[in-house]
Design an enzyme around this catalytic site. Structure first.
Site, PDB file in Angstrom:
ATOM      1  N   HIS A   1       0.880  -0.998   0.081  1.00 45.17           N
ATOM      2  CA  HIS A   1       0.135  -0.056   0.091  1.00 45.17           C
ATOM      3  C   HIS A   1       0.811   1.248  -0.028  1.00 45.17           C
ATOM      4  O   HIS A   1       2.015   1.132   0.665  1.00 45.17           O
ATOM      5  CB  HIS A   1      -0.880   0.073   1.234  1.00 45.17           C
ATOM      6  CG  HIS A   1      -2.141  -0.844   0.905  1.00 45.17           C
ATOM      7  ND1 HIS A   1      -3.040  -1.203   2.184  1.00 45.17           N
ATOM      8  CD2 HIS A   1      -3.017  -1.370  -0.107  1.00 45.17           C
ATOM      9  CE1 HIS A   1      -3.993  -1.951   1.761  1.00 45.17           C
ATOM     10  NE2 HIS A   1      -3.855  -1.859   0.171  1.00 45.17           N
TER      11      HIS A   1
ATOM     12  N   HIS B   1      -4.550  -8.496   6.474  1.00 46.53           N
ATOM     13  CA  HIS B   1      -5.074  -7.019   5.922  1.00 46.53           C
ATOM     14  C   HIS B   1      -5.796  -7.223   4.268  1.00 46.53           C
ATOM     15  O   HIS B   1      -6.059  -8.214   4.063  1.00 46.53           O
ATOM     16  CB  HIS B   1      -4.083  -6.291   5.764  1.00 46.53           C
ATOM     17  CG  HIS B   1      -4.019  -4.639   5.606  1.00 46.53           C
ATOM     18  ND1 HIS B   1      -4.953  -3.933   6.341  1.00 46.53           N
ATOM     19  CD2 HIS B   1      -3.464  -3.766   4.886  1.00 46.53           C
ATOM     20  CE1 HIS B   1      -5.047  -2.659   6.045  1.00 46.53           C
ATOM     21  NE2 HIS B   1      -4.121  -2.606   5.004  1.00 46.53           N
TER      22      HIS B   1
ATOM     23  N   HIS C   1       0.389   4.100  13.630  1.00 48.53           N
ATOM     24  CA  HIS C   1      -0.639   4.078  12.207  1.00 48.53           C
ATOM     25  C   HIS C   1      -1.992   4.785  12.412  1.00 48.53           C
ATOM     26  O   HIS C   1      -3.014   4.311  12.228  1.00 48.53           O
ATOM     27  CB  HIS C   1      -0.836   2.456  11.932  1.00 48.53           C
ATOM     28  CG  HIS C   1      -1.283   2.430  10.380  1.00 48.53           C
ATOM     29  ND1 HIS C   1      -2.588   2.383  10.072  1.00 48.53           N
ATOM     30  CD2 HIS C   1      -0.607   2.388   9.192  1.00 48.53           C
ATOM     31  CE1 HIS C   1      -2.481   2.409   8.682  1.00 48.53           C
ATOM     32  NE2 HIS C   1      -1.684   2.288   8.242  1.00 48.53           N
TER      33      HIS C   1
ATOM     34  N   ASP D   1       0.196  -3.444   8.498  1.00 51.13           N
ATOM     35  CA  ASP D   1      -1.230  -3.226   8.864  1.00 51.13           C
ATOM     36  C   ASP D   1      -2.038  -4.550   9.235  1.00 51.13           C
ATOM     37  O   ASP D   1      -2.114  -5.489   8.358  1.00 51.13           O
ATOM     38  CB  ASP D   1      -2.160  -2.635   7.787  1.00 51.13           C
ATOM     39  CG  ASP D   1      -1.494  -1.308   7.649  1.00 51.13           C
ATOM     40  OD1 ASP D   1      -0.650  -0.568   8.413  1.00 51.13           O
ATOM     41  OD2 ASP D   1      -2.165  -0.461   6.652  1.00 51.13           O
TER      42      ASP D   1
ATOM     43  N   ASP E   1       1.168   3.953   1.409  1.00 51.13           N
ATOM     44  CA  ASP E   1       1.623   4.937   2.593  1.00 51.13           C
ATOM     45  C   ASP E   1       2.675   4.048   3.455  1.00 51.13           C
ATOM     46  O   ASP E   1       3.363   4.407   4.558  1.00 51.13           O
ATOM     47  CB  ASP E   1       0.479   5.259   3.569  1.00 51.13           C
ATOM     48  CG  ASP E   1      -0.254   3.768   3.879  1.00 51.13           C
ATOM     49  OD1 ASP E   1      -0.654   2.967   3.104  1.00 51.13           O
ATOM     50  OD2 ASP E   1      -0.997   3.806   4.972  1.00 51.13           O
TER      51      ASP E   1
END
Lengths: 306, 306
Positions: free
Chosen positions: B65, B143, B271, B213, B67
């Site tokens: 991802h 995730h 996060h 994540d 980020d």
């Protein structure tokens, strides 16, 4: 007064420092935002400058070096997460779309808005954007790769009505636009009132010119003559003049020479090399040539008055 | 004491805020630096944490991802400008190399060093790095896309020699390594001195676990049992529990529950969703479950003692 103000988001050059972000700026023209270059981290700096993402629809990329465009992916991705629906237009030298497309496809799949890439040619000044209040024209520069600056110019506006004279002659409302455009007024009894008695001239259109990255190049002077504000890169001090030439960059004194020869109102210098812990040497060298010089810094906002 | 410390470079989530950078961390193990995730702007944060680029040779990306990896291009590019010659190794789920390669080829052509991409599988814990002092093992997470955390564990070290006993028995230098490894010592006259009289046990290997994540997932507990420090994502407060589940993220209380069940020594949460202007609600909810919790923040350095 209608807004015409420049926000510096980042004014460092390629190498990261603790003091500067990579190049990015936002010009606010009557609350429409125009981004100029999009270095890494500019979306965060955008927030810090308290600007609204929803007002940004046009991004102008001077050239395809990472420190001027690595922030695009993050910005485009964030716009998607925020549910943006308005089109986003990106103007740049050819090649950007092909480079970004594979990553956009993977990381920003199913964007709720469209991204349009517009490639401009970089050899001749070209009108690349126009709306009711603004034009954007490229300024061909000379860097290691194809590169253009941008001239942002307000569209000419109408004359200002002198309210007292309108009352005195009892001019009906529907005549006002004609008078603003410069026409005379003819009274009911046939008397011609010359426009000069009824109006004061329109404000001269404001202009902002952005020149980065480039070697010292006098051919830009004609195009940026008497702009209200010039941003010119000043990567190096005079001591590094040879290095500037080698890397197709400009020294602070050279940037100031351009400003002086173009008779601009104000110069802001940036794109500072990471080697300068303190940029006052750059400011001093520029001010020796052109006193109306200031240093760019992150989140600086420069209002361009009429 | 040998260094084992964690630097938080960024602890926000995907949307930019004025307070947080996107996810990136650096673990300093005896002055070798290991980067974990590489969000936009992390190269600048690296500088702000006063870390040395030349000490960084390994980057671990949890998932693809933006980020967590949009900072890679800028970092790789800067290393080139700085004249790096040492190999750079990037570990990630499959696909990253193919995604980055076209942009690397264009923006980072002729790098003076090599970048090696290592794709790891994400279903089972896998040893992906090992040197004399450290192992790195993936921690499969759950995730929206393939994602792994990482367990950093010091290699077991040798017992500590008790200097006074060495002097007392006049043990020659060349015997010391054997004794450190746990062997007994036999004197010239044949007396066996048991190892326990000559050494004190080695320090237990320190461990750092990174979990981000992920949705709340008890299957990680076994693998991170009793680590010295756990970073766990805590994107949301309890009020947004449904949103957390939907987006495959964790609440602060859930992160603390994992920490408690794994009996870790300390928990650091991060996060953070951009919605929290003030993260104290997250801290409070976590500390209700697991008091030894702290909030991540940019440029925080957490020393992990023996």
């Amino acid at each position: 007064m209608e807004k015409f103000e420049l926000h510096i988001l980042g004014c460092g050059s390629a190498l990261p420092t603790t003091r500067h972000f990579a190049t990015s700026q936002v010009l606010n023209v009557r609350d429409k935002l125009f981004m100029i270059d999009c270095g890494e981290g500019c979306q965060m700096q955008f927030r810090r400058s308290r600007l609204k993402f929803s007002r940004l629809n046009h991004i102008f990329i001077s050239h395809l070096h990472g420190d001027h465009c690595f922030g695009l992916l993050g910005l485009i991705s964030s716009f998607g997460l925020l549910g943006r629906t308005a089109d986003l237009h990106i103007y740049s030298p050819a090649g950007l779309e092909e480079l970004l497309q594979p990553m956009l496809k993977f990381f920003c799949d199913n964007l709720p808005y469209k991204v349009f890439f517009h490639a401009f040619e970089t050899k001749r000044p070209t009108l690349i954007y126009e709306d009711r209040s603004l034009t954007v024209t490229t300024i061909p520069l000379k860097h290691r790769i194809a590169c253009c600056g941008f001239l942002f110019a307000e569209q000419p506006t109408l004359n200002h009505i002198i309210r007292d004279m309108v009352d005195f002659y009892e001019i009906p409302l529907y005549e006002l636009n004609r008078i603003k455009s410069g026409e005379d007024y003819v009274t009911a009894d046939g008397t011609v009132v010359p426009n000069a008695r009824l109006t004061i001239p329109a404000d001269p259109p404001r202009k902002y010119a952005y020149c980065s990255d480039t070697i010292y190049r006098e051919s830009v002077i004609e195009q940026i003559k008497e702009v209200n504000l010039l941003f010119h890169e000043a990567t190096f001090a005079q001591k590094e003049q040879a290095r500037a030439r080698e890397t197709f960059h400009t020294t602070a004194a050279q940037a100031a020479t351009i400003a002086k020869k173009a008779n601009v109102k104000q110069l802001v210098i940036g794109h500072f090399s990471a080697r300068y812990e303190d940029e006052s040497v750059l400011l001093e060298e520029a001010q020796m040539v052109f006193p109306e010089t200031i240093l760019a810094r992150e989140n600086l906002c420069i209002t361009i008055p009429l």
